[in-house]
Scaffold this motif. Sequence first.
Motif, PDB file in Angstrom:
ATOM      1  N   PRO A 257       0.928  -1.337  -0.153  1.00 37.81           N
ATOM      2  CA  PRO A 257       0.097  -0.045  -0.030  1.00 37.81           C
ATOM      3  C   PRO A 257       0.850   1.303  -0.023  1.00 37.81           C
ATOM      4  CG  PRO A 257       0.112  -1.009   2.419  1.00 37.81           C
ATOM      5  CD  PRO A 257       0.753  -1.792   1.387  1.00 37.81           C
ATOM      6  N   SER A 258       0.213   2.277  -0.317  1.00 32.84           N
ATOM      7  CA  SER A 258       1.026   3.587  -0.469  1.00 32.84           C
ATOM      8  C   SER A 258       0.318   4.770   0.535  1.00 32.84           C
ATOM      9  CB  SER A 258       0.725   4.423  -1.765  1.00 32.84           C
ATOM     10  OG  SER A 258       1.492   3.279  -2.547  1.00 32.84           O
ATOM     11  N   ALA A 259       0.931   5.715   0.919  1.00 32.84           N
ATOM     12  CA  ALA A 259       0.335   6.675   2.049  1.00 32.84           C
ATOM     13  C   ALA A 259       1.070   7.886   1.819  1.00 32.84           C
ATOM     14  CB  ALA A 259       0.540   6.133   3.281  1.00 32.84           C
ATOM     15  N   GLU A 260       0.288   9.028   2.074  1.00 32.31           N
ATOM     16  CA  GLU A 260       0.889  10.397   2.259  1.00 32.31           C
ATOM     17  C   GLU A 260       1.109  10.569   3.894  1.00 32.31           C
ATOM     18  OE1 GLU A 260       1.770  12.992   0.316  1.00 32.31           O
ATOM     19  OE2 GLU A 260       1.154  12.318  -1.384  1.00 32.31           O
ATOM     20  N   LEU A 261       2.224  11.056   4.147  1.00 33.44           N
ATOM     21  CA  LEU A 261       2.393  11.339   5.731  1.00 33.44           C
ATOM     22  C   LEU A 261       2.154  12.811   5.877  1.00 33.44           C
ATOM     23  CD1 LEU A 261       3.480  10.898   8.499  1.00 33.44           C
ATOM     24  CD2 LEU A 261       6.001  11.151   7.431  1.00 33.44           C
ATOM     25  N   ASP A 262       1.269  13.086   6.615  1.00 31.71           N
ATOM     26  CA  ASP A 262       0.902  14.607   7.181  1.00 31.71           C
ATOM     27  C   ASP A 262       1.413  14.517   8.711  1.00 31.71           C
ATOM     28  OD1 ASP A 262      -0.262  14.657   4.863  1.00 31.71           O
ATOM     29  OD2 ASP A 262      -2.542  14.626   5.839  1.00 31.71           O
ATOM     30  N   ALA A 263       1.866  15.884   8.955  1.00 38.76           N
ATOM     31  CA  ALA A 263       2.358  16.185  10.369  1.00 38.76           C
ATOM     32  C   ALA A 263       1.324  17.428  10.778  1.00 38.76           C
ATOM     33  CB  ALA A 263       3.730  16.277  10.389  1.00 38.76           C
ATOM     34  N   GLN A 264       1.109  16.996  12.055  1.00 35.19           N
ATOM     35  CA  GLN A 264       0.623  18.269  12.967  1.00 35.19           C
ATOM     36  C   GLN A 264       1.701  19.392  12.581  1.00 35.19           C
ATOM     37  OE1 GLN A 264      -0.141  18.549  17.306  1.00 35.19           O
ATOM     38  NE2 GLN A 264      -2.502  18.153  16.512  1.00 35.19           N
ATOM     39  N   CYS A 265       1.176  20.601  12.136  1.00 29.33           N
ATOM     40  CA  CYS A 265       1.821  21.686  12.026  1.00 29.33           C
ATOM     41  C   CYS A 265       2.537  21.935  13.561  1.00 29.33           C
ATOM     42  CB  CYS A 265       1.072  23.142  11.953  1.00 29.33           C
ATOM     43  SG  CYS A 265       2.034  24.500  11.318  1.00 29.33           S
ATOM     44  N   PRO A 266       4.170  21.990  13.118  1.00 28.72           N
ATOM     45  CA  PRO A 266       4.988  22.260  14.346  1.00 28.72           C
ATOM     46  C   PRO A 266       4.991  23.739  14.762  1.00 28.72           C
ATOM     47  CG  PRO A 266       6.370  22.083  12.549  1.00 28.72           C
ATOM     48  CD  PRO A 266       4.939  21.621  11.971  1.00 28.72           C
ATOM     49  N   PHE A 267       4.504  24.556  14.073  1.00 26.52           N
ATOM     50  CA  PHE A 267       4.769  26.109  14.130  1.00 26.52           C
ATOM     51  C   PHE A 267       3.377  26.568  14.952  1.00 26.52           C
ATOM     52  CE2 PHE A 267       6.784  24.999  10.291  1.00 26.52           C
ATOM     53  CZ  PHE A 267       8.127  25.307  10.503  1.00 26.52           C
ATOM     54  N   CYS A 268       2.250  25.892  14.862  1.00 25.92           N
ATOM     55  CA  CYS A 268       1.181  26.382  15.676  1.00 25.92           C
ATOM     56  C   CYS A 268       0.353  25.068  16.489  1.00 25.92           C
ATOM     57  CB  CYS A 268       0.011  26.814  14.552  1.00 25.92           C
ATOM     58  SG  CYS A 268      -0.538  25.723  13.584  1.00 25.92           S
ATOM     59  N   ASP A 269       1.239  23.773  16.324  1.00 21.22           N
ATOM     60  CA  ASP A 269       0.655  22.874  17.290  1.00 21.22           C
ATOM     61  C   ASP A 269      -0.780  22.532  16.585  1.00 21.22           C
ATOM     62  OD1 ASP A 269       3.193  22.761  18.775  1.00 21.22           O
ATOM     63  OD2 ASP A 269       2.364  24.229  20.121  1.00 21.22           O
ATOM     64  N   GLY A 270      -0.801  22.678  15.568  1.00 17.80           N
ATOM     65  CA  GLY A 270      -2.445  22.315  15.283  1.00 17.80           C
ATOM     66  C   GLY A 270      -3.309  23.213  15.301  1.00 17.80           C
ATOM     67  N   LEU A 284       3.802  16.317   4.044  1.00 19.83           N
ATOM     68  CA  LEU A 284       5.394  16.367   4.239  1.00 19.83           C
ATOM     69  C   LEU A 284       5.908  15.177   3.163  1.00 19.83           C
ATOM     70  CD1 LEU A 284       6.137  16.239   8.051  1.00 19.83           C
ATOM     71  CD2 LEU A 284       6.050  18.025   6.404  1.00 19.83           C
ATOM     72  N   LEU A 285       5.462  14.008   2.978  1.00 22.35           N
ATOM     73  CA  LEU A 285       6.103  13.069   1.910  1.00 22.35           C
ATOM     74  C   LEU A 285       5.059  11.918   1.588  1.00 22.35           C
ATOM     75  CD1 LEU A 285       6.844  10.403   4.044  1.00 22.35           C
ATOM     76  CD2 LEU A 285       8.654  12.089   4.958  1.00 22.35           C
ATOM     77  N   GLY A 286       5.403  11.384   0.639  1.00 22.44           N
ATOM     78  CA  GLY A 286       4.858  10.120   0.308  1.00 22.44           C
ATOM     79  C   GLY A 286       5.746   8.581   0.666  1.00 22.44           C
ATOM     80  N   CYS A 287       4.934   7.763   0.937  1.00 17.00           N
ATOM     81  CA  CYS A 287       5.669   6.517   1.251  1.00 17.00           C
ATOM     82  C   CYS A 287       4.817   5.376   0.904  1.00 17.00           C
ATOM     83  CB  CYS A 287       5.879   6.578   2.755  1.00 17.00           C
ATOM     84  SG  CYS A 287       4.550   6.874   3.611  1.00 17.00           S
ATOM     85  N   GLY A 288       5.454   4.136   1.239  1.00 16.75           N
ATOM     86  CA  GLY A 288       4.769   2.967   1.111  1.00 16.75           C
ATOM     87  C   GLY A 288       5.681   1.528   0.957  1.00 16.75           C
ATOM     88  N   MET A 289       5.050   0.612   0.927  1.00 16.77           N
ATOM     89  CA  MET A 289       5.622  -0.772   0.997  1.00 16.77           C
ATOM     90  C   MET A 289       6.257  -0.941  -0.427  1.00 16.77           C
ATOM     91  SD  MET A 289       5.752  -1.440   3.882  1.00 16.77           S
ATOM     92  CE  MET A 289       6.372  -3.086   3.927  1.00 16.77           C
ATOM     93  N   GLY A 307      10.164  -4.625   1.040  1.00 15.72           N
ATOM     94  CA  GLY A 307      10.845  -3.208   1.143  1.00 15.72           C
ATOM     95  C   GLY A 307       9.722  -2.018   1.651  1.00 15.72           C
ATOM     96  N   PHE A 308      10.178  -1.048   1.892  1.00 15.79           N
ATOM     97  CA  PHE A 308       9.612   0.310   2.011  1.00 15.79           C
ATOM     98  C   PHE A 308      10.372   1.193   1.530  1.00 15.79           C
ATOM     99  CE2 PHE A 308      11.304   0.213   6.585  1.00 15.79           C
ATOM    100  CZ  PHE A 308      12.094   1.479   6.495  1.00 15.79           C
ATOM    101  N   ALA A 309       9.734   2.194   1.108  1.00 17.84           N
ATOM    102  CA  ALA A 309      10.214   3.509   0.458  1.00 17.84           C
ATOM    103  C   ALA A 309       9.526   4.640   0.882  1.00 17.84           C
ATOM    104  CB  ALA A 309      10.455   3.359  -1.048  1.00 17.84           C
ATOM    105  N   ALA A 310      10.261   5.799   0.720  1.00 18.68           N
ATOM    106  CA  ALA A 310       9.430   7.193   1.288  1.00 18.68           C
ATOM    107  C   ALA A 310      10.377   8.255   0.268  1.00 18.68           C
ATOM    108  CB  ALA A 310       9.416   7.379   2.660  1.00 18.68           C
ATOM    109  N   GLY A 311       9.626   9.507  -0.039  1.00 20.07           N
ATOM    110  CA  GLY A 311      10.450  10.384  -0.825  1.00 20.07           C
ATOM    111  C   GLY A 311       9.647  11.605  -0.594  1.00 20.07           C
ATOM    112  N   LEU A 312      10.741  12.604  -0.434  1.00 25.34           N
ATOM    113  CA  LEU A 312      10.268  14.121   0.135  1.00 25.34           C
ATOM    114  C   LEU A 312      10.957  14.959  -0.771  1.00 25.34           C
ATOM    115  CD1 LEU A 312      13.014  15.273   1.883  1.00 25.34           C
ATOM    116  CD2 LEU A 312      12.236  13.501   3.350  1.00 25.34           C
ATOM    117  N   GLY A 313      10.238  16.259  -0.890  1.00 24.76           N
ATOM    118  CA  GLY A 313      10.916  17.577  -1.588  1.00 24.76           C
ATOM    119  C   GLY A 313      11.794  18.134  -0.520  1.00 24.76           C
TER     120      GLY A 313
END
Length: 341
Positions: A257-270, A284-289, A307-313
């Motif tokens: 499966p594939s996924a997008e990783l989101d993070a709670q904004c570290p600058f305003c704590d969400g 933040l990034l895309g990832c998956g098995m 395997g798993f992989a992840a990519g970010l800009g």
Amino acid sequence: MEETINKLKKEIASDSANILDSRALEAFRIKYLGEKSFLANQQKNIRNISKEERPLFGKLVNELKEYIVSVYDGEKSKVEDSELAKKISKEAFDITLPGIYQESGQEHPLSMVTNEIVDIFHGMGFTKVDGPEVETDFYNFTALNTPPDHPARDEQDTFYTNISPHVLLRSHTSTVQIRTLEKNPPPLRILAHGRVYRNEEINARKMPFFHQLEILAVEKNLTFANMKWVLNEFIREFFGKEIKTRFRPDFFPFTEPSAELDAQCPFCDGHGCTTCGNRGWLELLGCGMVDPNVLSAVNIDPKEWIGFAAGLGLERFTMLKYKIPDIRYFFTGDLRFSKQF
């Protein structure tokens, strides 16, 4: 002959006293050692001297030559020393004066963030690998399970070259994963970063070339949970604190499966701010098995290896870390921008 030579020696001594510079020295050399000098004429005339007188004549000519050369070398040394002293005196400067300030450069913020991310993944056992920016569609698409009719293959998304219809500028660093898996059997953990190219409109968020970083792990008993731990640990290290994350289902041809990783904004704590667009979350990034077809394409048994992989800009992460509003700032070469970091 001897009387003539002695008279010439006195003349040489007199002329040498008047040598004050290189021009006078050269005139002296031409007069007494040149092709038309008395010495040269006597050296040519030696064949006309009788056998009985020739030894004495040759001795006198050689002594004269040695004398002239000795005088010339002595005066040459004096002239060189004198002219060097004049040059040094003319160009002399006060070494106690302060130097001229040379403005130094500054490490680019993109390089700073790239090195920081690489160091984080190095700490988790990932090894950096490299690959070419000019690729074939096999490494960029086919081996990554991208079907022939996928829109990413179109010229409106990918830059093709005039070298061959199948040669292009890589659109992601996943190509390095394929090249590495071809040559290195698992288990392995690698990371690759570098320029990638996509046919994008230039604006504050997009450029036709940018920088990407990807990780890949291939081992026997990996799970989605292992990938989540690695990425959550990376986010915590990068932002310097525990941050809530979420994995949203997505689709990429090379992971399942594939996924997008989101993070709670570290600058305003969400709570919502301009950085996160008042949403409280950051994509933040895309990832998956790794898709089994990708492993099969490089002759790795997907029943044995996972395997798993992840990519970010990298531009995106740099913009987030330093709150840079426009991606175009990275490519201006303006030191006023770089020196802020």
